[in-house]
Design a protein around this motif. Sequence first.
Motif, short mmCIF file in Angstrom:
data_model
loop_
_atom_site.label_atom_id
_atom_site.label_comp_id
_atom_site.label_asym_id
_atom_site.label_seq_id
_atom_site.Cartn_x
_atom_site.Cartn_y
_atom_site.Cartn_z
N LEU A 1 -41.93 33.83 82.00
CA LEU A 1 -42.62 33.57 80.75
C LEU A 1 -43.67 34.63 80.43
O LEU A 1 -43.88 34.97 79.27
CB LEU A 1 -43.29 32.19 80.80
N PHE A 2 -44.31 35.15 81.46
CA PHE A 2 -45.38 36.13 81.26
C PHE A 2 -45.18 37.30 82.22
O PHE A 2 -44.87 37.11 83.40
CB PHE A 2 -46.75 35.49 81.51
N ASN A 3 -45.37 38.50 81.70
CA ASN A 3 -45.30 39.69 82.56
C ASN A 3 -46.35 40.70 82.09
O ASN A 3 -46.91 40.57 80.99
CB ASN A 3 -43.90 40.31 82.53
N GLY A 4 -46.58 41.70 82.90
CA GLY A 4 -47.64 42.66 82.61
C GLY A 4 -47.37 43.55 81.42
O GLY A 4 -48.30 44.04 80.78
N GLY A 5 -46.09 43.80 81.12
CA GLY A 5 -45.77 44.69 80.02
C GLY A 5 -45.46 46.10 80.51
O GLY A 5 -45.51 46.40 81.71
N ILE A 6 -45.17 46.98 79.58
CA ILE A 6 -44.73 48.33 79.92
C ILE A 6 -45.84 49.15 80.57
O ILE A 6 -45.62 49.78 81.62
CB ILE A 6 -44.21 49.05 78.66
N ILE A 7 -47.03 49.14 79.99
CA ILE A 7 -48.10 50.01 80.49
C ILE A 7 -48.57 49.61 81.89
O ILE A 7 -48.64 50.46 82.78
CB ILE A 7 -49.28 50.03 79.49
N PRO A 8 -48.89 48.33 82.15
CA PRO A 8 -49.26 47.96 83.53
C PRO A 8 -48.16 48.24 84.53
O PRO A 8 -48.44 48.67 85.66
CB PRO A 8 -49.57 46.46 83.41
N THR A 9 -46.91 47.99 84.14
CA THR A 9 -45.80 48.27 85.05
C THR A 9 -45.69 49.76 85.34
O THR A 9 -45.46 50.18 86.48
CB THR A 9 -44.48 47.76 84.46
N PHE A 10 -45.89 50.58 84.31
CA PHE A 10 -45.85 52.03 84.51
C PHE A 10 -46.96 52.48 85.46
O PHE A 10 -46.73 53.33 86.32
CB PHE A 10 -45.99 52.74 83.17
N ILE A 11 -48.15 51.89 85.32
CA ILE A 11 -49.26 52.26 86.20
C ILE A 11 -48.95 51.88 87.64
O ILE A 11 -49.23 52.65 88.58
CB ILE A 11 -50.56 51.58 85.73
N VAL A 12 -48.34 50.70 87.84
CA VAL A 12 -47.97 50.28 89.19
C VAL A 12 -46.95 51.23 89.79
O VAL A 12 -47.07 51.66 90.95
CB VAL A 12 -47.42 48.84 89.17
N VAL A 13 -45.94 51.59 89.01
CA VAL A 13 -44.92 52.54 89.49
C VAL A 13 -45.56 53.89 89.81
O VAL A 13 -45.23 54.53 90.82
CB VAL A 13 -43.81 52.69 88.44
N GLN A 14 -46.51 54.31 88.98
CA GLN A 14 -47.17 55.60 89.21
C GLN A 14 -48.03 55.56 90.48
O GLN A 14 -47.98 56.48 91.30
CB GLN A 14 -48.02 55.94 88.00
N GLN A 15 -48.79 54.50 90.65
CA GLN A 15 -49.70 54.40 91.79
C GLN A 15 -48.95 54.23 93.11
O GLN A 15 -49.47 54.57 94.17
CB GLN A 15 -50.67 53.23 91.59
N THR A 16 -47.77 53.68 93.05
CA THR A 16 -46.98 53.51 94.28
C THR A 16 -46.11 54.73 94.59
O THR A 16 -45.34 54.71 95.57
CB THR A 16 -46.08 52.27 94.17
N GLY A 17 -46.22 55.77 93.79
CA GLY A 17 -45.50 57.01 94.07
C GLY A 17 -44.01 56.96 93.78
O GLY A 17 -43.24 57.74 94.35
N LEU A 18 -43.60 56.08 92.89
CA LEU A 18 -42.17 55.95 92.58
C LEU A 18 -41.74 56.78 91.38
O LEU A 18 -40.54 56.85 91.09
CB LEU A 18 -41.82 54.48 92.32
N LEU A 19 -42.69 57.39 90.68
CA LEU A 19 -42.34 58.16 89.50
C LEU A 19 -41.39 59.31 89.86
O LEU A 19 -41.53 59.96 90.90
CB LEU A 19 -43.59 58.72 88.82
N ASP A 20 -40.46 59.56 88.97
CA ASP A 20 -39.50 60.65 89.12
C ASP A 20 -38.64 60.51 90.37
O ASP A 20 -38.25 61.49 90.99
CB ASP A 20 -40.20 62.00 89.12
N SER A 21 -38.35 59.25 90.75
CA SER A 21 -37.45 58.99 91.87
C SER A 21 -36.47 57.90 91.45
O SER A 21 -36.78 57.05 90.59
CB SER A 21 -38.23 58.55 93.11
#
Length: 291
Positions: A120-140
Amino acid sequence: MIGDKQIGTRIFNIINATLLTILALIMILPFIHVVGSSFATGAEIAEKRFLLFPTKFTLSAYKYIFSTDTVVKSVMVSIFVTVAGTLWSMLLSTLTAYGLSRKDLVGRRYIMFFIIFTMLFNGGIIPTFIVVQQTGLLDSLASLIIPVSINVFNMIILKTFFQNLPYGLEESAKIDGANDFGILFRIIIPCSLPAIATISLFYAVTYWNTYMHAILYLSDAAKWPVQVLLRQIVVLATGMNYDSAEYTDVPPPSQSVKMAVIVVATVPVLLVYPFLQKHFAKGALLGSIKE
């Protein structure tokens, strides 16, 4: 009376078969149009608004798409993401569903509440992008799999299926000394192949059609899945300059290239479906009345 019932049954069967045939044609004709247009010449596409079988076949659209090995590499990326993602998602979904299907699980209702809450509720695109970025998953490629590891709806279907299995199977296995993992992998999963096959196909189609996450998380074009690359091909084909001197041959029409792109992106899934059709037909009846 018996004769009237037989006549009524025959009339119903005729009407039912006619309606199903019409529905089947409505569904399959657009796909035939796409395949036929991908092999047609530009003149024939311009002449016929709805083309099923071209009078002159040409492979120019496919030659344009596969003119380099970029498409092949992109297809391999999509295959890897689809296979790895499906296996990963099915592992997590199966373990979670089996745990939640046990009535003796402590805090089962609260865990289920928090899981359903994410539907029903999720963080949305921007918070999810920040999580992916902070966990080092970007560009993988992991960024296309880990953020969408579990689909709650698919997991709930598996949970419901596990709950409907006879509890006596587990009791017999426990008497024989099997632990929870042994019960799951030796008894529950083999008895749940229709559900497993159905949910696996759902996950596979989702991973194969990955587009938005690749656009957001991947900046390296060499790691693009086929959907993103084919989108770029469609854009380039739409903007092709047919009067340019850089073309030694007549380039394929943009409409033909678009149709060829759809075929390339669809055929791999169609090739997999026949192998899962038997289990998928049974899995589609999940939740139906059983004798």
